[in-house]
Design an enzyme around this catalytic site. Sequence first.
Site: not given
Length: 844
Positions: A107, A143, A662
């Site tokens: 990398h 990564d 609700c």
Amino acid sequence: MMRIAVIGQSVFGLEVYKELRKEGHTIVGVFTIPDKDGKADPLGAEAEKDGVNVFKFPRWRLKGKGIPEVVQVYKATGAELNVMPFCSQFIPMEVIDHPAHGSIIYHPSLLPRHRGASAINWTLIHGDKKGGFTVFWADDGLDTGPILLQRECDVEPDDTVNTIYKRFLFPEGVKGTVDAVRLIAAGNAPKIVQPEEGATYEGIQKKDNAKIDWNQSAQVLHNWIRGNDKVPGAWAEVDGQLLVKNLQFEDGKMIAAARYFSSGSCASVELTEEEKAFAEQMRGVWKSILTNVDAIEDSTDFFKSGAASMDVVRLVEEVKLRASGCQLQNEDVYMNTTFQDFIQMCVRKLRGEDDEEELVVDYVEKNINNMTIRMPHQLFINGEFVDAEGGKTYKTINPTDGTAICDVSLAQASDVDRAVAAAKEAFEEGEWGKINPRDRGRLLYKLADLMEEHQEELATIESMDSGAVYTLALKTHVGMSIQTFRYFAGWCDKIQGCTIPINQARPNRNLTFTKKEPIGVCAIVIPWNYPLMMLAWKTAACLAAGNTVVLKPAQVTPLTAMKFAELAARAGFPKGVINILPGSGALVGQRLSDHPDVRKLGFTGSTEIGKHIMKSCAVSNVKKVSLELGGKSPLIIFSDCDMDKAVRMGLSAVFFNKGENCIAAGRLFVEENIHDQYVKRVVEEVKKMKIGDPLDRSTDHGPQNHKAHLDKLVEYCQTGVREGATLVCGGKQVSRPGFFFEPTIFTDVQDHMFIAIEESFGPVMILSKFKSGDVDEVLRRANATEYGLASGVFTRDISKALYVSEKLNAGTVFVNTYNKTDVAAPFGGFKQSGFGKDLALGSV
């Protein structure tokens, strides 16, 4: 020496491969990309010369999982280590973890700094004094695996991507990768866990974040421009606008700028006899315009043969007369200048085969509810269905039997950034920002029509994914969603400002006027109880006002949102206007709250999460917020009520949509002289309710939405019993597969009890007495809550009804009815039930 599989491509991969062979390692296989335009990648070409097995798989995974045939071929090589010097494909973890020594990757940054794509660019853009590369152990993150080896270099003031790559990252990177293999072979390769401190991630560069801001120091500008080397290229506005629409070549040929990098023109279509007749008619039209040309050949160029701008207008009109289905624009002629290209373009338009990109959908198909339903399951970003970063997925569960319906892409932070960037570009640069309001409304109407065409499919998906009873899903979940889009479609061209008289009008007769303008990118985070309807309530108003949307459906109910995305694309909404990201609230919702390019966030959910979102929105960029949060809606039933109606509507107030509502009546106050009679009547009706498969038309009560919620309801009822409330019926999980919970009734509930204070969000009726005639006392008790979403009153006395309605602290007060919401009526709460309104004109 080791048996190594090299997975990657490019000249860099080639050099690593050659050095590993020199070291004496056995390369058991090279896995690279397929040939492009008949030309092999350098790595694959070299390995083939050496007689090494070369595999060119277009992809390793399908729907987030390794393709068995591909994985089997790889495993057969017997690799002890995978070396990935440059790899652009997603490799399954079963391949990454398979070798005895695992996998290593090169990398081009000093991890953890500049994780992800374009690492070299960001090293330069950030003005880092040190650059370099890392060889790390692969994991399933971006990564983020342990570090094996790092090498660094100084970054010179005038370095570009090319210079630092050629001077250090390429030659030293090849050596470093080979050194890492040496360490592994010797058995002393380190595994240093990457710290989070100092970690950065900037996604692949897009046009938006390559724009130059001149209000910065010369050094920052220098770094910005050199870091945007070549692709996408730093850019600036010129006279307020930079727009390249068409490109013209030396021979006069003009094409759309977006087509410049395409591999070639599309294949010619073969004409039918009728189309050939049309072509001959147009040949005659060309001849009548180009009078100096002896014959119109396929290669005849309209403009090189003497045509002018007025001839373009005439040609367009001649086409309309002969083929009304072929609607041309002047630029169509400029971009198809030869007769052959012109005819091909006309035929494609007549066939409905314009250059519009076909929507590619990877469906999950199921035969259910006497139909075949087709469900998208990927993220929807910038007009395309795509996998999440790293191919992350999760399973969405059918609450009826607890089985997995399908794998759904699980959005990551980088996906949020991509979606917001697409929404921002669509708003600021794209067609959506220029479209007139009436055309916006036309698109919303078309979307509503498509939803209606697919209403049975949508209702089936909703029922399967959320547990909603099918008949309710058809009428309310889907039906009201369609109504909502049609309602707001009508408001698109009626959003108006006003003129204001001011004192300072003389002597210049100044005039003040206001305009209502869209705010930009709107983030929407919705709950799991009404997946499609909550999407519609918030999205329709945003779109009607001209905003763009990034929406996160509830993680447990993503499927109707994904189907909605498909229908929106088919309705013709431009790319980037609507983006759908299934994923976790902690990651996706948080990133949307924090994102600096989001200008408003609408949230429906718990009060606890709402508070957290409000804080994040304030800290990030003071983005506007609308919140629809928890409720504990009181329903007061007086002795002079219509008992039949009070029983019927009281049951609806509590058990509608399995109590996952609700505005459900969280607590019923019943006047003491009718209390026992009322309880007896509601218990009788509850016991008649049929619990079962929500797709069965005779079912009254389906499963709760998901396992965690079911467990919470069980605990809620156990708490009520412990505190001394009387459990009249229910209170337990139903003994059958799935997440079914018995409709429950509690009486003798005192004001201090947990179940009197907290919302169950389930099918639990909480009953308390109040003294006959004591209106003010019951009002005090009803208002003794931090919530104020809805409420109700049943009485035949209109004066009492009006008095109680005025005194109840709630956004909605139902009188002698309940749950009667309508798209034209504003919806929202007081206190810790949130602020801002859904529905009605006020939400636009």
